[in-house]
Design an enzyme around this catalytic site. Structure first.
Site, PDB file in Angstrom:
ATOM      1  N   LYS A 184       0.882  -1.173   0.000  1.00 52.93           N
ATOM      2  CA  LYS A 184       0.000   0.000   0.000  1.00 52.93           C
ATOM      3  C   LYS A 184       0.919   1.223   0.000  1.00 52.93           C
ATOM      4  O   LYS A 184       1.470   1.617   1.040  1.00 52.93           O
ATOM      5  CB  LYS A 184      -0.909  -0.021   1.237  1.00 52.93           C
ATOM      6  N   GLU A 259       9.067   2.637  11.342  1.00 53.47           N
ATOM      7  CA  GLU A 259      10.127   3.661  11.220  1.00 53.47           C
ATOM      8  C   GLU A 259       9.417   5.004  11.121  1.00 53.47           C
ATOM      9  O   GLU A 259       8.726   5.274  10.147  1.00 53.47           O
ATOM     10  CB  GLU A 259      10.996   3.378   9.999  1.00 53.47           C
ATOM     11  N   CYS A 293      13.680  11.183   6.470  1.00 53.23           N
ATOM     12  CA  CYS A 293      13.652  10.853   7.902  1.00 53.23           C
ATOM     13  C   CYS A 293      14.999  11.135   8.522  1.00 53.23           C
ATOM     14  O   CYS A 293      15.101  11.396   9.708  1.00 53.23           O
ATOM     15  CB  CYS A 293      13.328   9.384   8.096  1.00 53.23           C
ATOM     16  N   GLU A 394       9.204  16.980  14.365  1.00 50.20           N
ATOM     17  CA  GLU A 394       9.677  16.733  12.999  1.00 50.20           C
ATOM     18  C   GLU A 394       8.900  17.636  12.042  1.00 50.20           C
ATOM     19  O   GLU A 394       7.680  17.549  11.942  1.00 50.20           O
ATOM     20  CB  GLU A 394       9.484  15.264  12.619  1.00 50.20           C
TER      21      GLU A 394
HETATM   22  C1  UN1 Z   1      14.064   7.969   4.833  1.00 47.38           C
HETATM   23  O1  UN1 Z   1      14.071   9.178   4.706  1.00 47.38           O
HETATM   24  O2  UN1 Z   1      13.124   7.377   5.408  1.00 47.38           O
HETATM   25  O3  UN1 Z   1      19.934   7.545   4.615  1.00 47.38           O
HETATM   26  C2  UN1 Z   1      15.088   7.092   4.236  1.00 47.38           C
HETATM   27  C3  UN1 Z   1      19.272   8.172   3.791  1.00 47.38           C
HETATM   28  C4  UN1 Z   1      18.570   7.406   2.701  1.00 47.38           C
HETATM   29  C5  UN1 Z   1      17.294   6.816   3.185  1.00 47.38           C
HETATM   30  C6  UN1 Z   1      16.378   7.771   3.900  1.00 47.38           C
HETATM   31  N1  UN1 Z   1      19.432   6.371   2.217  1.00 47.38           N
HETATM   32  O4  UN1 Z   1      19.168   9.385   3.840  1.00 47.38           O
END
Ligand code: UN1
Length: 504
Positions: A184, A259, A293, A394
């Site tokens: 999804k 995550e 992230c 965030e």
């Molecule tokens: C994300 O933003 O969830 O380490 C992943 C990094 C990338 C992955 C980010 N390889 O910035």
């Protein structure tokens, strides 16, 4: 965005992929996906699915499971390898589609696809590893070993910011272990998911092993999590949704891997190479328009170099060129949608109300050529304190909060004063300080003399505290989410041997 006039006269329609067939949502409803750099550009119409489509996809997965789990893992790996090769062959086409739908600049879109290729090849190799333990028994003439077995049907719920890489991280790990998957994808990037699943079908995953259901979180995500035949959910996205998944899953002891983001800090010590630090901070804070992230959203700088560093960062931020990610001159693409732009703008107000000084950016960018996209100027807030909202929440946009400290101890304390724990970094020329940071920073990933982004696919990816619930993606650690350990004992002594009793 439905009222926005389209500059595409006729946009294509895409269905769900269930049991090896493309088909519309059972309700016949659709939703649109548009280019965030120019919302007049309609990419396509996608299946607005609901619980009926989810149920059909989970049934298809259930039917495909027995044959797939019985397929030797090295054979599953061969299909995975073919999938990686197809991704490589179609990298340029996928990267263009990704930039058009998600907005990140083309070089980064290529990187997103490359992560998919890398993890596909890594997991193809896992088909011939997937090591368990063979270990001595405490009794004579007795064999002891452990093996991994699939969990069953995996529900994969993915974000829009890495619309190729993250579905690949999750699906390749699930599939190599012998699970069937229902994907999804985020409602902002359904086209990327369609293109990905087309290549998976072409690679030779049997019908029903890979299924795709597009639509909203409420109408597709929730029924997927609540479906009693789904055995594991892997989710990347926002914290409230993650906690809701955990609560729903708790009722039936669902295995859940989450995550949920970060508030990642870069520390710059007095002895740091400032040129190197500036490059790393600009890349980590404003690359992908801050929508990673792992993006750096807190700069923790020793006060002795703070004025100079901030001055240089302001200069660099002001010179970044905004625009469509398809233009080679663009440094920073748009935010994903207008709600994101409103949220980021709102946080600038929160920061200044809290007493921060706005020293760069601070508003949506709507000048020539940007008027139809969700652009936001790279923003720096100086004089932020550790417990301010802009240091804690965030924002997921191009906003960097600067926190000034005195020395390593205070810097480490500020890094760890976050409710998140994904990524962190330190710039220093002192080896002792670097090793202390590696030990002390409370994050799943630590960088030394590099920014907070750019994790490689063969190492575990994930974090502690509010970032997740203890699982890791990528690397062989990802197999733990998608497999059950089975311990096996074979007694070939031909007599009763009582463990813990006969070995005294
Ligand atoms: C994300 O933003 O969830 O380490 C992943 C990094 C990338 C992955 C980010 N390889 O910035």
């Amino acid at each position: 965005m439905a009222e926005t006039p389209s500059i595409t006269t006729k946009a294509p329609s895409f269905g769900n992929f269930i049991g090896g067939e493309w088909r519309p949502a059972e309700s016949g409803r659709t939703f649109e996906s548009r280019n965030p750099a120019d919302s007049r550009d309609l990419i396509g119409h996608f299946a607005a699915s609901d619980a009926a489509d989810v149920a059909a996809a989970v049934r298809a997965a259930e039917e495909a499971l027995p044959a797939w789990r019985a397929t030797p893992a090295p054979k599953r790996g061969e299909i995975m390898y073919a999938f990686g090769a197809l991704l490589a062959q179609h990298k340029e086409r996928l990267a263009h589609a990704l930039t058009r739908e998600m907005g990140k600049v083309l070089a980064e879109a290529r990187g997103d696809v490359q992560e998919g290729i890398d993890i596909a090849y890594l997991m193809a190799g896992e088909g011939r590893r997937m090591f368990g333990d063979t270990t001595p028994s405490e009794l004579p003439d007795k064999w002891a070993m452990s093996i991994r077995q699939p969990v069953g049907t995996a529900g994969i719920i993915t974000p829009w910011n890495f619309p190729i890489a993250i579905p690949c991280w999750k699906m390749t790990a699930a599939l190599i272990c012998g699970n069937a998957v229902v994907l999804k994808p985020a409602s902002d990037t359904p086209h990327c998911a369609v293109l990905l699943v087309e290549l998976m079908a072409q690679a030779g995953f049997p019908a029903g092993v890979v299924n795709l259901v597009t639509g909203s979180g409420a109408e597709v995500g929730v029924p997927l999590v609540d479906n009693p035949d789904v055995n594991v959910i892997s989710f990347t996205g926002n914290g409230d949704t993650g906690r809701d998944i955990l609560r729903r899953g708790a009722k039936r002891m669902l295995r859940v891997s989450l995550e949920l983001g970060g508030k990642n800090a870069i520390v710059v010590m007095a002895d740091a190479d400032l040129d190197l630090a500036v490059d790393g901070i600009v890349w980590s804070a404003f690359g992908t328009t801050g929508q990673r992230c792992t993006a750096c959203s807190r700069l923790v700088v020793d006060e002795s170099v703070a004025d100079e560093l901030v001055g240089r960062l302001v200069d660099r931020a002001n010179r970044l060129r905004l625009g469509s990610g398809l233009e080679t001159t663009t440094d920073v693409g748009p935010l994903i949608n207008s709600a994101a732009s409103d949220k980021v703008g709102g946080y600038v107000g929160v920061g200044t109300d809290e007493g921060a000084r706005l020293v760069a950016g601070g508003s949506a960018a709507t000048s020539d050529g940007l008027a139809h996209g969700h652009f936001f100027s790279p923003t720096i807030l100086d004089g932020v304190r550790p417990m301010d909202r802009v240091a804690q929440e965030e924002i997921f946009g191009p906003v960097l909060s600067v926190l000034r400290v005195s020395g390593y101890e205070e810097a480490a304390m500020v890094v760890n004063s976050s409710r998140y724990g994904l990524s962190s970094s330190i710039y220093t020329r002192d080896t002792n300080t670097a090793f202390r940071a590696m030990r002390d920073f409370a994050t799943g990933i630590v960088y030394v003399n590099a920014g907070t982004i750019g994790a490689e696919t063969h190492l575990p990816f994930g974090g502690i505290k509010g970032t997740g619930n203890g699982h890791r993606e990528a690397g062989h650690a990802a197999l733990d989410t998608f497999s059950e350990w089975k311990s096996i004992y074979v007694d070939y002594s031909g007599r009763l041997q009582r463990a813990q009793i006969d070995n005294q």
